[in-house]
Design a protein around this motif. Structure first.
Motif, PDB file in Angstrom:
ATOM      1  N   SER A   1       0.802  -1.220   0.000  1.00  0.00           N
ATOM      2  CA  SER A   1       0.000   0.000   0.000  1.00  0.00           C
ATOM      3  C   SER A   1       0.837   1.274   0.000  1.00  0.00           C
ATOM      4  CB  SER A   1      -0.942   0.005   1.212  1.00  0.00           C
ATOM      5  OG  SER A   1      -0.217  -0.065   2.419  1.00  0.00           O
ATOM      6  N   ASN A   2       2.154   1.137   0.170  1.00  0.00           N
ATOM      7  CA  ASN A   2       3.020   2.323   0.236  1.00  0.00           C
ATOM      8  C   ASN A   2       4.299   2.139  -0.579  1.00  0.00           C
ATOM      9  OD1 ASN A   2       1.728   4.018   2.650  1.00  0.00           O
ATOM     10  ND2 ASN A   2       1.728   1.863   3.260  1.00  0.00           N
ATOM     11  N   SER A   3       4.203   1.427  -1.691  1.00  0.00           N
ATOM     12  CA  SER A   3       5.401   1.049  -2.445  1.00  0.00           C
ATOM     13  C   SER A   3       6.168   2.238  -3.004  1.00  0.00           C
ATOM     14  CB  SER A   3       5.017   0.105  -3.587  1.00  0.00           C
ATOM     15  OG  SER A   3       4.093   0.732  -4.459  1.00  0.00           O
ATOM     16  N   ASP A   4       5.508   3.390  -3.126  1.00  0.00           N
ATOM     17  CA  ASP A   4       6.188   4.574  -3.647  1.00  0.00           C
ATOM     18  C   ASP A   4       7.059   5.250  -2.596  1.00  0.00           C
ATOM     19  OD1 ASP A   4       3.832   5.133  -2.266  1.00  0.00           O
ATOM     20  OD2 ASP A   4       3.602   7.090  -3.247  1.00  0.00           O
ATOM     21  N   VAL A   5       6.850   4.910  -1.320  1.00  0.00           N
ATOM     22  CA  VAL A   5       7.575   5.560  -0.233  1.00  0.00           C
ATOM     23  C   VAL A   5       8.388   4.572   0.594  1.00  0.00           C
ATOM     24  CG1 VAL A   5       7.322   6.895   1.910  1.00  0.00           C
ATOM     25  CG2 VAL A   5       5.867   7.407  -0.060  1.00  0.00           C
ATOM     26  N   ILE A   6       7.818   3.396   0.864  1.00  0.00           N
ATOM     27  CA  ILE A   6       8.398   2.459   1.824  1.00  0.00           C
ATOM     28  C   ILE A   6       9.044   1.263   1.123  1.00  0.00           C
ATOM     29  CG2 ILE A   6       7.860   0.854   3.708  1.00  0.00           C
ATOM     30  CD1 ILE A   6       5.681   2.776   4.612  1.00  0.00           C
ATOM     31  N   ASN A   7      10.282   0.983   1.513  1.00  0.00           N
ATOM     32  CA  ASN A   7      10.988  -0.228   1.091  1.00  0.00           C
ATOM     33  C   ASN A   7      11.255  -1.092   2.319  1.00  0.00           C
ATOM     34  OD1 ASN A   7      11.441   0.317  -1.793  1.00  0.00           O
ATOM     35  ND2 ASN A   7      12.693   2.008  -1.045  1.00  0.00           N
ATOM     36  N   ILE A   8      11.198  -2.398   2.120  1.00  0.00           N
ATOM     37  CA  ILE A   8      11.436  -3.338   3.225  1.00  0.00           C
ATOM     38  C   ILE A   8      12.529  -4.316   2.805  1.00  0.00           C
ATOM     39  CG2 ILE A   8      10.437  -5.145   4.678  1.00  0.00           C
ATOM     40  CD1 ILE A   8       7.732  -3.693   4.364  1.00  0.00           C
ATOM     41  N   PHE A   9      13.519  -4.469   3.688  1.00  0.00           N
ATOM     42  CA  PHE A   9      14.665  -5.341   3.420  1.00  0.00           C
ATOM     43  C   PHE A   9      14.920  -6.200   4.648  1.00  0.00           C
ATOM     44  CE2 PHE A   9      19.259  -6.199   3.599  1.00  0.00           C
ATOM     45  CZ  PHE A   9      19.472  -6.754   2.345  1.00  0.00           C
ATOM     46  N   TRP A  10      15.108  -7.490   4.416  1.00  0.00           N
ATOM     47  CA  TRP A  10      15.418  -8.411   5.507  1.00  0.00           C
ATOM     48  C   TRP A  10      16.917  -8.709   5.508  1.00  0.00           C
ATOM     49  CZ3 TRP A  10      11.919 -11.458   8.722  1.00  0.00           C
ATOM     50  CH2 TRP A  10      10.576 -11.028   8.619  1.00  0.00           C
ATOM     51  N   THR A  11      17.545  -8.468   6.648  1.00  0.00           N
ATOM     52  CA  THR A  11      18.956  -8.781   6.822  1.00  0.00           C
ATOM     53  C   THR A  11      19.035 -10.040   7.684  1.00  0.00           C
ATOM     54  OG1 THR A  11      21.082  -7.981   7.699  1.00  0.00           O
ATOM     55  CG2 THR A  11      19.075  -7.091   8.729  1.00  0.00           C
ATOM     56  N   CYS A  12      19.417 -11.133   7.094  1.00  0.00           N
ATOM     57  CA  CYS A  12      19.226 -12.453   7.710  1.00  0.00           C
ATOM     58  C   CYS A  12      20.552 -13.068   8.140  1.00  0.00           C
ATOM     59  CB  CYS A  12      18.534 -13.388   6.718  1.00  0.00           C
ATOM     60  SG  CYS A  12      16.954 -12.746   6.098  1.00  0.00           S
ATOM     61  N   HIS A  13      20.533 -13.648   9.325  1.00  0.00           N
ATOM     62  CA  HIS A  13      21.687 -14.384   9.816  1.00  0.00           C
ATOM     63  C   HIS A  13      21.485 -15.892   9.708  1.00  0.00           C
ATOM     64  CE1 HIS A  13      23.904 -11.020  12.234  1.00  0.00           C
ATOM     65  NE2 HIS A  13      24.169 -11.007  10.937  1.00  0.00           N
ATOM     66  N   LYS A  14      20.454 -16.272   8.985  1.00  0.00           N
ATOM     67  CA  LYS A  14      20.270 -17.649   8.547  1.00  0.00           C
ATOM     68  C   LYS A  14      19.313 -17.616   7.370  1.00  0.00           C
ATOM     69  CE  LYS A  14      16.508 -18.791  11.789  1.00  0.00           C
ATOM     70  NZ  LYS A  14      16.089 -19.710  12.878  1.00  0.00           N
ATOM     71  N   GLU A  15      19.195 -18.715   6.656  1.00  0.00           N
ATOM     72  CA  GLU A  15      18.356 -18.755   5.461  1.00  0.00           C
ATOM     73  C   GLU A  15      16.907 -18.426   5.822  1.00  0.00           C
ATOM     74  OE1 GLU A  15      18.292 -19.110   1.313  1.00  0.00           O
ATOM     75  OE2 GLU A  15      19.991 -19.250   2.692  1.00  0.00           O
ATOM     76  N   PRO A  16      16.301 -17.455   5.129  1.00  0.00           N
ATOM     77  CA  PRO A  16      14.934 -17.067   5.483  1.00  0.00           C
ATOM     78  C   PRO A  16      13.902 -18.077   5.018  1.00  0.00           C
ATOM     79  CG  PRO A  16      15.660 -15.837   3.576  1.00  0.00           C
ATOM     80  CD  PRO A  16      16.853 -16.631   4.052  1.00  0.00           C
ATOM     81  N   SER A  17      12.697 -17.912   5.507  1.00  0.00           N
ATOM     82  CA  SER A  17      11.584 -18.772   5.113  1.00  0.00           C
ATOM     83  C   SER A  17      11.149 -18.441   3.690  1.00  0.00           C
ATOM     84  CB  SER A  17      10.406 -18.573   6.062  1.00  0.00           C
ATOM     85  OG  SER A  17       9.861 -17.266   5.904  1.00  0.00           O
ATOM     86  N   GLN A  18      10.396 -19.340   3.094  1.00  0.00           N
ATOM     87  CA  GLN A  18       9.911 -19.108   1.733  1.00  0.00           C
ATOM     88  C   GLN A  18       9.003 -17.895   1.674  1.00  0.00           C
ATOM     89  OE1 GLN A  18      11.185 -21.058  -0.752  1.00  0.00           O
ATOM     90  NE2 GLN A  18      10.322 -19.456  -2.063  1.00  0.00           N
ATOM     91  N   LYS A  19       8.258 -17.650   2.750  1.00  0.00           N
ATOM     92  CA  LYS A  19       7.359 -16.491   2.802  1.00  0.00           C
ATOM     93  C   LYS A  19       8.143 -15.192   2.658  1.00  0.00           C
ATOM     94  CE  LYS A  19       3.076 -15.005   3.914  1.00  0.00           C
ATOM     95  NZ  LYS A  19       1.810 -15.462   3.300  1.00  0.00           N
TER      96      LYS A  19
END
Length: 233
Positions: free
Chosen positions: A28-46
Motif C-alpha cells: 500500500s506504500n510502495s512509492d515511499v516504503i521499502n522493506i529489506f530483511w537482513t538475515c543471519h540464517k536462510e529465510p523462510s519461503q514467505k
C-alpha cells in the motif's frame, strides 16, 4: 520522502502476523516504503517470496545484521530508517507517523519502550580487556570520558541514515554466537556492550535530549511489543 525498513531475520514464520503486516504495508506504500530483511540464517519461503533480502555471516548479533544491511544498501542520507527485530507484535502501525513527528520535532533516535541507562568507562575492564579496546579504531576519539548514557533496545530503532553516518554506524563486535546447552545463541554479553556503546555515541554527538521513546514502559508501548528474542507472551 523515503522510508527504509530493515528487519533482522531470526524467527521468520514464528511471527506470521508481523510478516503479513509488512506485506500489506509494502503493497500500500510502495512509492515511499521499502522493506529489506537482513538475515543471519536462510529465510523462510514467505520472506523470499515477498521481500528483498540477503543472508549475511552470523556475526555481531543485531548490530552486525543492521550494519551489514546499511553497508549493502548504501542508502541516501535523508532516508528514514526503521530497524526492527522480526519477533515484534505490532499493535498499531501508526507508530510510523508518530516517529516521523518525533524526528521533525528534534529527535535523533527513537526507541519503543523506555530502556535502562548504562555507564561506560573507557578504562573499565569488560570481557577481559579495557572497554575502549572494544571500540572501532575510527571512533575511539569519541569515547574520551566516563559517561552515564541513555540506551535504546535494539529490537526497534527509528532514525535517519544521516544520523547513523554522523555517529559512524554501529559499534559491532564481530564475533559469531555459539549455542548453549539449550541450543540458544548468544555471545556472553556483547549485546549489552554494543547497545551501551551505541548509546554513548548518541549521547556525545547528539545529546541525551535527542533520544526519545514511544512509551515509559520497558519493551512495550501502545504500538509495539518486543518479544525479546522470540519469547512470546
Amino acid at each position: 520522502m523515503k522510508i527504509q525498513f530493515i528487519i533482522v531475520g531470526w524467527h521468520f514464520d514464528n511471527f506470521p502476523e508481523f510478516i503479513e503486516g509488512l506485506i500489506g504495508l509494502q503493497e500500500s506504500n510502495s512509492d515511499v516504503i521499502n522493506i529489506f530483511w537482513t538475515c543471519h540464517k536462510e529465510p523462510s519461503q514467505k520472506v523470499k517470496d515477498n521481500f528483498k533480502y540477503e543472508v549475511f555471516p552470523n556475526l555481531g548479533l543485531e548490530d552486525g545484521a543492521y550494519q551489514q544491511a546499511l553497508d549493502y544498501l548504501k542508502l541516501e542520507d535523508d532516508t528514514i530508517l526503521f530497524l526492527m527485530h522480526d519477533d515484534i507484535v505490532v499493535k498499531d502501525w501508526n507508530f510510523i507517523n508518530i516517529c516521523l513527528e518525533q524526528l521533525q520535532q528534534g529527535a535523533a533516535f527513537i526507541g519503543n519502550g523506555m530502556n535502562y541507562p548504562a555507564f561506560f568507562d573507557p578504562n573499565e575492564v569488560v570481557r577481559g580487556k579495557r572497554a575502549i579496546e572494544w571500540v572501532k579504531e575510527d571512533t575511539k576519539e569519541i569515547f574520551n570520558s566516563a559517561e552515564q548514557v541513555l540506551t535504546l533496545r535494539e529490537s526497534f530503532i527509528c532514525s535517519t541514515v544521516k544520523h547513523f553516518n554522523d555517529i559512524k554506524g554501529f559499534e559491532v563486535i564481530w564475533e559469531e554466537p555459539q549455542p548453549d546447552a539449550e541450543g540458544k545463541y548468544h555471545i556472553g554479553g556483547i549485546g549489552n556492550l554494543q547497545q551501551t556503546m551505541l548509546g554513548y555515541k548518541i549521547h556525545k554527538i547528539f545529546g541525551p535530549q535527542t533520544v526519545r521513546y514511544l512509551s515509559n514502559t520497558y519493551q512495550d508501548s501502545e504500538y509495539l511489543y518486543e518479544c525479546a528474542r522470540g519469547n512470546q507472551q
